[in-house]
Write a protein that holds these residues in place. Structure first.
Motif, short mmCIF file in Angstrom:
data_model
loop_
_atom_site.label_atom_id
_atom_site.label_comp_id
_atom_site.label_asym_id
_atom_site.label_seq_id
_atom_site.Cartn_x
_atom_site.Cartn_y
_atom_site.Cartn_z
N ALA A 1 45.67 45.51 36.60
CA ALA A 1 45.46 43.62 36.13
C ALA A 1 44.84 43.29 34.93
O ALA A 1 43.33 43.49 34.31
N PRO A 2 45.54 42.64 34.37
CA PRO A 2 44.84 41.81 32.85
C PRO A 2 43.44 41.77 33.42
O PRO A 2 41.84 41.92 32.18
N ASN B 1 39.93 42.98 31.35
CA ASN B 1 39.13 41.93 30.22
C ASN B 1 37.81 42.64 30.66
O ASN B 1 37.07 43.27 30.05
N VAL B 2 37.37 43.40 32.01
CA VAL B 2 35.72 44.36 31.78
C VAL B 2 35.94 45.34 31.50
O VAL B 2 34.31 45.79 30.59
N LYS C 1 48.06 35.04 27.17
CA LYS C 1 47.02 34.22 28.08
C LYS C 1 46.40 34.37 28.79
O LYS C 1 44.70 33.79 29.22
N TYR C 2 45.94 35.69 29.19
CA TYR C 2 45.03 36.33 29.89
C TYR C 2 43.97 37.04 29.31
O TYR C 2 43.06 38.09 29.21
N GLY C 3 44.08 37.09 27.63
CA GLY C 3 42.65 38.30 26.98
C GLY C 3 44.06 39.72 27.01
O GLY C 3 43.55 40.79 25.79
N GLN C 4 44.18 40.50 28.31
CA GLN C 4 44.28 41.69 28.26
C GLN C 4 46.14 41.24 28.83
O GLN C 4 46.14 41.11 29.78
N ASP D 1 48.48 33.50 39.14
CA ASP D 1 47.43 33.31 38.03
C ASP D 1 46.58 32.87 37.60
O ASP D 1 45.73 34.01 36.93
N TRP D 2 45.84 32.62 39.58
CA TRP D 2 44.12 32.75 39.38
C TRP D 2 43.27 33.58 38.98
O TRP D 2 41.93 34.50 38.86
N VAL D 3 44.64 34.78 39.73
CA VAL D 3 43.37 36.71 39.59
C VAL D 3 44.03 37.10 38.38
O VAL D 3 43.14 37.11 37.92
N TYR D 4 45.14 36.56 37.75
CA TYR D 4 44.10 37.63 36.77
C TYR D 4 44.08 36.67 35.98
O TYR D 4 43.43 37.32 34.83
N ARG D 5 43.31 35.39 36.29
CA ARG D 5 42.85 34.01 34.79
C ARG D 5 41.53 34.55 35.06
O ARG D 5 40.25 34.44 33.74
#
Ligand SMILES: Cc1cc2nc3c(=O)[nH]c(=O)nc-3n(C[C@H](O)[C@H](O)[C@H](O)COP(=O)(O)OP(=O)(O)OC[C@H]3O[C@@H](n4cnc5c(N)ncnc54)[C@H](O)[C@@H]3O)c2cc1C
Length: 401
Positions: free
Chosen positions: A52-53, A57-58, A98-101, A391-395
């Motif tokens: 996931a996004p 991101n990691v 929104k999420y960067g990835q 949303d809070w999970v992906y952000r």
């Protein structure tokens, strides 16, 4: 006996997603480590997954996001359907603005290849065929003893050894232990040329179909391949021999018995499966603590998340980055770091675990009437709230600086 005498040497038990990522972040932090993996290198192991996004991101912080996206398939949306193919909702997913990835679907073996090649480039030592047997803690350090009679010592030990963690039995000798959920996860890979029915929109979506007889998911995976996954309800876990069985005939028969009448291309995907995968899905209750003395659990060893959450690997990646940052900043005060790690991660992880369990219930076998009601509710709620609920999970983002 191998002996690492440096004051800050980290022993990592388990060369899965969490262990490999932790080693890479420790390298960035200037902290030495060694990885011990129970099996030989698992080049062709396992099924597929979606990173996931938040997990991507990691990987981006390790400079690996583009490599992963190039090997796998970028997913733009979640598409929910009923068994006759009616679209219940389409929800945007991989919103990079929104999420960067974006989210990326990929085989476990390709993910391991990307991580392992980076581990080799970084000169990090991985010892394969080293199965942890027990751990001994002494005032100045910790020693891991392996089944082959060898041992190694370090400053601290991180258990990244998955849901059946041996390290966990050191931290929590009286349990809890994992239990079978009554679900066998099945899935496989299919050459794209065998499924001309898949549209370009299907290939850039995670497709979830909910019927009375069960749940079926599919998406694009590694270049030239699609993958699918489903849940089979079972009173007993499958035996080791049955899990290793890679013949398709019996599984195909069973799957077509359930899914033959599902919309196109479900039956085609089942008929052309290569490398079928079966896995007993287990669960473990929340642990009272993730650490004891010089030993800490991360990833599935600390918090096995249901595959239905699509978050297990992403959370393992987050754990790795978060822990390495705390170790970098907290220097040798491992007690403080372990307490901070658990305090900083537990609430988020347990909220996601609870959501994964709830999603698993949505995928159970129902009467046709119950299935109609479930699908109606789904379509209403998904259209109303869309991505907002998740949303809070992906952000979530960890700032390495
Ligand atoms: C069917 C299925 C589908 C999934 N789909 C997704 C998905 O789409 N997205 C997602 O994010 N997650 C998914 N997951 C979850 C994800 O696979 C896990 O959460 C993730 O792999 C956890 O990483 P980990 O490193 O903590 O554990 P693992 O990946 O399990 O790695 C643990 C490692 O430790 C090694 N080990 C075990 N015991 C010992 C020992 N005694 N000594 C030394 N080494 C040992 C193991 O061999 C293994 O290599 C799925 C899981 C399943 C079962």
């Amino acid at each position: 006996m191998i002996n690492n005498t440096q004051s800050q040497h980290v022993l990592i038990i388990g060369g899965g997603v969490a262990g490999l990522a932790l080693a890479l972040f420790l390298k960035k932090a200037g902290i030495s480590c060694s990885i011990y993996e129970a099996y030989a290198y698992k080049g062709a192991a396992g099924g597929g997954m979606n990173i996931a996004p938040n997990g991507m991101n990691v990987l981006a912080a390790l400079g690996l996001a583009d490599k992963l996206a190039a090997r796998g398939a970028v997913t733009q949306e979640h598409c929910f359907r009923s068994e006759n193919g009616k679209v219940l909702a389409r929800i945007p997913y991989g919103n990079t603005r929104k999420y960067g990835q974006p989210g990326v679907s990929i085989s476990r073996s390709a993910l391991y290849e990307v991580l392992t090649s980076e581990i080799n480039n970084a000169g990090i030592e991985v010892s394969y065929n080293k199965r942890l047997q027990f751990i001994e803690e002494l005032p100045g350090g910790v020693t891991a003893y392996f089944e082959d009679g060898s041992s190694d010592s370090g400053h601290i030990l991180i258990g990244a050894d998955g849901i059946r963690s041996k390290t966990r039995s050191h931290v929590l000798p009286v349990g809890p232990t994992p239990s079978f959920t009554g679900i066998v996860g099945v899935g496989g890979f299919v050459k794209l040329e065998k499924v001309p029915e898949l549209t370009s929109q299907d290939l850039s979506s995670l497709n979830f179909t909910f019927g009375a007889k069960g749940f079926f998911g599919y998406c694009a995976a590694d270049t030239g391949y699609a993958m699918w996954w489903s849940n089979l309800e079972a009173a007993q876990p499958m035996s080791e021999a049955a899990l290793r069985d890679t013949s398709m005939d019996k599984l195909q028969e069973e799957m077509l018995g359930i899914y033959r009448d599902f919309h196109v291309p479900v039956a085609t995907l089942i008929k052309h499966t290569e490398r079928p995968i079966r896995q007993n899905i287990s669960d473990i209750p929340s642990l009272p603590t993730w650490h004891k003395g010089r030993v800490l659990l991360i990833g599935d060893a600390a918090h096995a998340v249901s595959p239905n959450s699509g978050q297990g690997a992403s959370l393992a990646l987050e754990d790795a980055m978060y822990l390495a940052k705390l170790l970098r900043d907290g220097q040798a005060d491992y007690k403080k770091v372990f307490t901070q790690f658990e305090a900083g991660r537990k609430q988020r992880v347990e909220k996601i675990v609870a959501e994964g369990r709830r999603r698993g219930n949505d995928k159970k076998v129902l009467s046709p009437m119950q299935a109609k009601i479930r699908n109606f509710m789904m379509s209403v709620f998904l259209k109303l709230f869309g991505i907002k609920g998740i949303d809070w999970v992906y952000r979530y983002k960890i700032d390495w600086e």
